[in-house]
Enzyme design. Structure first.
Site, PDB file in Angstrom:
ATOM      1  N   LYS A 566       5.701  73.981 -48.763  1.00  0.00           N
ATOM      2  CA  LYS A 566       5.150  74.875 -49.772  1.00  0.00           C
ATOM      3  C   LYS A 566       3.642  74.775 -49.682  1.00  0.00           C
ATOM      4  O   LYS A 566       3.115  73.892 -49.002  1.00  0.00           O
ATOM      5  CB  LYS A 566       5.640  74.518 -51.181  1.00  0.00           C
ATOM      6  CG  LYS A 566       5.610  73.027 -51.507  1.00  0.00           C
ATOM      7  CD  LYS A 566       6.274  72.727 -52.847  1.00  0.00           C
ATOM      8  CE  LYS A 566       7.766  72.492 -52.790  1.00  0.00           C
ATOM      9  NZ  LYS A 566       8.566  73.436 -53.512  1.00  0.00           N
ATOM     10  N   ARG A 567       2.934  75.670 -50.358  1.00  0.00           N
ATOM     11  CA  ARG A 567       1.483  75.568 -50.386  1.00  0.00           C
ATOM     12  C   ARG A 567       1.071  74.174 -50.849  1.00  0.00           C
ATOM     13  O   ARG A 567       1.734  73.577 -51.703  1.00  0.00           O
ATOM     14  CB  ARG A 567       0.902  76.623 -51.342  1.00  0.00           C
ATOM     15  CG  ARG A 567       0.924  78.017 -50.798  1.00  0.00           C
ATOM     16  CD  ARG A 567       0.109  78.146 -49.550  1.00  0.00           C
ATOM     17  NE  ARG A 567      -1.297  78.120 -49.847  1.00  0.00           N
ATOM     18  CZ  ARG A 567      -2.126  79.152 -49.669  1.00  0.00           C
ATOM     19  NH1 ARG A 567      -1.690  80.275 -49.152  1.00  0.00           N
ATOM     20  NH2 ARG A 567      -3.403  79.034 -49.974  1.00  0.00           N
ATOM     21  N   LYS A 681      16.599  78.393 -51.623  1.00  0.00           N
ATOM     22  CA  LYS A 681      16.943  78.593 -50.207  1.00  0.00           C
ATOM     23  C   LYS A 681      17.603  77.348 -49.629  1.00  0.00           C
ATOM     24  O   LYS A 681      18.598  77.434 -48.898  1.00  0.00           O
ATOM     25  CB  LYS A 681      15.683  78.973 -49.413  1.00  0.00           C
ATOM     26  CG  LYS A 681      15.105  80.313 -49.855  1.00  0.00           C
ATOM     27  CD  LYS A 681      13.692  80.579 -49.323  1.00  0.00           C
ATOM     28  CE  LYS A 681      13.078  81.756 -50.091  1.00  0.00           C
ATOM     29  NZ  LYS A 681      11.633  81.909 -49.842  1.00  0.00           N
TER      30      LYS A 681
END
Ligand code: GL2
Length: 835
Positions: A566-567, A681
């Site tokens: 993730k960021r 996901k």
């Protein structure tokens, strides 16, 4: 006028349909090689073959796309428009083949031509016009809109450069390189040179004396917005929607007068400044910078999109007061909020409506989604900047504000502080326009993106507005993900196993994801569990192979795969994870070889980009890379623990990583991650989750059962108090959490290279610790120990994995988009070819 011109039967007999015949597929690919690409068979490389295949698939998609647009025009339904500055689409070819149900035919055809479809898929560059979750959500929603036959278009910008490419220097520093994604030509876009609008900036706005709040806006700079259309095919339906992206161009090529006077630079200056508007995506996630060019992007895009929407509405021949019956506009965060004053401007100054009537239309058309409660992400624009660039809009904002505050005053007489909080203008030097407040009062309904987050929106940043408007204006739509890309496409073996086990064609369960529930009973079936586990294993090997070929590392595929992608952001707490890795490493070092042998090996993966100006986030990357360098080289421990930072995280990389994970980390400080979508996901692909009680983690646990997730950490209501304690009654880390102090001391002491380098990062924890790393560290370590224990009993683990996937139905973006359609937009499916 008669349509079509000429002989209708000649037209009709020459119109093609979608062609699934392998012979015709090879013919069309060869034809594109020969004509569209002007190349020849004997020197065709994979890139050329990919482009020809893409053009051939595009032809098939266009058949449906044309049909869909015609169908929508004839049926004239209410339409919804999703305005998003970001669409993180990733690659298109594989997705298009699956949604069109043409994959096996193209595979055959391409084989016959001497190429492999798998190789060609790898030639495609990601369309990376987004930063992270917010942009990828927009892409999932487009897929679901088309798949659910909803008449929804997306509107965005056609950035010449998407999110930067991330390189990692040998020292572990993130370097940024441009992402020239259009350099190889983009077969998936259709330039619509004929669809263009003029957009004005700067100039003067003069109020008309006769009232109604009307004005005339003249002068300044005029820029042309040109449309590029991207087709969005639905899954196993003919409905193919549109994503319209705007490119900025100078209205005139260049200034001939300057050119003739010998001032060449001056001559091209204005054309350069026009082209600059859509040149690059701003790479900040969750922060605003108040840059002039960003404001110009926002206005350019909203003005062009609204002009286009209004033109389409006017073609229906309806009167303007019916606009809200035919149009719903979803504002994806505050970025498109200027659409509110822009629609007011059009209705007042161009349509000549009176104020109240115009405002009633506006507030019935727009819907607003908030995606974060982090204060640094709340958009504010300096009034002087807004006045300069958009003088007319600033007037309108003042007018909206005056009328609104009068109403607030009436409801809460004498409450000056409330007025100050709710005002569209924040006092200060300079004054600023609060975009969230504007989006809120200009919209029909407002929603957050997960239950907890929507509650927080209502009780924190928009509390006053709930009290003013009433709670029914506020709602929740928990995010979702498209199971087409995030299961069928990225995990084809699992998809096949699900279809054969449930005895349901994938075209059915992919569009009704609750059908996965049928897998629950197979968790008790030994043979099924073995197949399930074998697929996970092969996905791990696929990832290892990818890493081996791209980075040259050999990954231990017998280990547990633990993933955080993730960021990079302090609130997401990659720090907690890397400090946990160091803790584990120190524990392993302290063990005897015999003790180590009892440990289950683990490989930890990180990936993600840091905003180029985000110093602490970049330093976190540097720490991860250097911890990896040391521990992967330690002969005593490397068989039990290794660590990789995979550079240049992207949608395509996620598609390889996610199906390979045993466990993934979603460990934000409680109350900070609005939803998260990668959590969904991973779980959909049978990966388990370790996380905090935050965002959509909570709802995932509700669906899959708390016994199948690993929760830890303080809860949201405790956070504010803990932060207060940190500031007013600080306790040194050594006392508060000795295990963490030990880890920090090792880092400062130079175990991973010059400790001084990491001081600024370490100090964010030692001082203030705004994101509560200290408070959550011990329970985090305990949660990871529980993960280890659970993984030891592999049979039980696989059962958990199956039960997780089986209960993820809720998180299909089809559910989310139908929620928007029904509870917000009032939209009906309009299936093509079914009536
Ligand atoms: C985000 C949130 O941080 C994230 O939790 C959420 O899943 C997505 C989509 O709703 O939106 N908000 C935000 O500004 N970005 C996100 O990813 N960039």
């Amino acid at each position: 006028e008669k349509w079509p011109r000429g002989d209708e039967t000649v037209w009709k007999t020459n119109m093609r349909g979608v062609d699934a015949d392998v012979g015709n597929i090879t013919k069309s690919v060869v034809n594109h090689v020969q004509t569209s690409l002007a190349r020849q068979a004997y020197n065709l490389d994979n890139l050329g073959a990919y482009q020809a295949a893409a053009l051939s698939v595009r032809d098939n998609m266009l058949v449906n796309w044309n049909e869909t647009q015609l169908h929508y025009t004839r049926k004239a339904p209410k339409r919804a428009y999703y305005l998003s500055l970001e669409f993180l689409m990733g690659r298109t070819l594989d997705n298009a083949l699956l949604n069109l149900d043409l994959k096996s035919q193209y595979k055959d055809g391409i084989n016959q031509l001497g190429f492999s479809l798998e190789d060609l898929l790898e030639e495609e560059r990601d369309a990376a016009l987004g930063n992270g979750g917010l942009g990828r959500l927009a892409a999932c929603y487009l897929d679901s809109s088309a798949s659910q036959d909803l008449p929804v278009w997306g509107y965005g910008l056609r950035y010449k450069y998407g999110i930067f490419q991330q390189l990692i220097s040998p020292e572990g520093n993130q370097l940024e390189a441009p992402d020239p994604w259009l350099d190889n030509q983009n077969p998936w876009e259709l330039p619509r040179i004929d669809v263009n609008y003029e957009v004005r900036f700067y100039g003067q706005s003069e109020r008309l004396p006769e009232g109604h709040g009307r004005a005339i806006w003249t002068g300044g700079q005029e820029v042309l917005a040109v449309a590029y259309d991207v087709m969005i095919p639905g899954c196993h339906t003919r409905n193919t929607n549109n994503l319209r992206l705007w490119e900025s161009k100078p209205k005139r090529g260049f200034d001939l007068n300057s050119f003739n006077a010998g001032n060449y630079e001056g001559a091209v200056e204005s054309s350069n400044s026009a082209a600059a508007i859509t040149s690059v995506l701003y790479p900040n996630d969750h922060t605003t910078f108040g840059k002039e060019l960003r404001l110009k992007q926002q206005y350019f895009w909203t003005a062009a999109s609204l002009a286009d929407i209004i033109r389409r509405f006017k073609n229906l021949g309806k009167s303007i007061n019916e606009f809200p019956d035919y149009v719903a506009i979803q504002l994806n965060d505050t970025h498109p909020t200027l659409a509110i004053p822009e629609l007011m401007r059009i209705l007042l100054d161009e349509e000549d409506l009176d104020w109240n009537f115009a405002w009633q239309i506006v507030t019935n058309v727009f819907f607003f989604t908030n995606h974060t409660v982090l204060p640094e992400a709340l958009e504010k624009w300096p009034v002087p900047l807004m006045e300069h660039i958009l003088p007319r809009h600033m007037q309108i904002i003042y007018d909206i504000n005056m009328i609104f505050l009068q109403a607030v005053e009436k409801k809460f007489p004498g409450d000056r502080e409330r007025l100050a909080r709710m005002s569209l203008i924040e006092e200060g030097f300079p004054k600023q326009v609060r975009m969230a407040n504007l989006a809120c009062i200009g919209s029909r309904r407002i929603n957050g993106v997960a239950e907890l987050h929507s509650q927080l929106v209502q009780t924190t940043i928009l509390k006053d507005f709930v009290e003013f408007f009433g709670v029914s204006k506020f709602g929740n739509v928990t995010n979702g993900i498209t199971p087409r890309r995030w299961l069928d496409q990225c995990n084809p073996e699992l998809s096949k196993l699900i279809s054969s086990t449930l005895k349901i064609d994938k075209s059915v369960w992919l569009k009704d994801l609750y059908k996965l529930k049928g897998l629950v009973k197979f968790a008790e079936d030994k043979g099924f569990r073995a197949e399930w586990a074998a697929i996970k294993q092969r996905n791990k090997e696929r990832l290892a192979h990818h890493i081996e070929t791209t980075l040259g590392f050999t990954v231990n595929t017998n280990a547990m795969f633990d993933v955080q992608i993730k960021r990079l952001h302090e609130y997401k707490r990659q720090t907690l994870n890397i400090l946990g890795v160091v803790h584990r490493y120190l524990e392993l070092k302290a063990m005897t070889p015999a003790q180590r042998k009892k440990i289950n090996p683990k490989v930890v993966f990180f990936a993600g980009k840091a905003a180029p100006a985000y110093y602490i986030a970049k330093l976190t990357i540097r720490l991860i890379v250097n911890v990896a360098r040391v521990i992967n080289a330690d002969p005593e421990t490397k068989d039990y623990l290794s660590l990789y930072f995979l550079p240049d995280y992207s949608v395509s990389l996620a598609e390889v990583l996610i199906p390979a994970s045993d466990i993934s980390q979603h460990i934000s400080t409680a109350g900070t991650e609005a939803s998260g979508t990668s959590n969904m996901k991973f779980c959909l692909n049978g990966g388990l989750l370790v996380g905090t009680v935050d965002g959509a983690n909570i709802e995932i646990a509700e669906e899959v059962g708390e016994e199948n997730v690993f929760f830890f950490g303080h809860l949201t209501p405790a956070v504010e108090d803990l932060r207060y304690q940190h500031v007013y009654h600080p306790v040194p880390v050594d006392e508060a959490c000795p295990a963490l102090a030990n880890v920090l001391n090792q880092i400062s002491g130079g175990l991973f290279g010059d400790g001084g380098v990491y001081e600024p990062l370490v100090n964010t924890i030692r001082q203030g610790d705004y994101y509560l790393v200290t408070d959550d560290f011990d329970s985090y370590i305990r949660a990871l120990a529980m993960v280890d224990d659970a993984y030891m009993d592999r049979d039980e683990w696989v059962k958990k994995s199956i039960n997780t996937t089986a209960n993820m139905g809720k998180f299909s973006s089809d559910r989310a988009i139908m929620d928007y359609a029904q509870e917000y937009w009032n939209l009906e499916p309009i299936p093509v070819g079914k009536d």
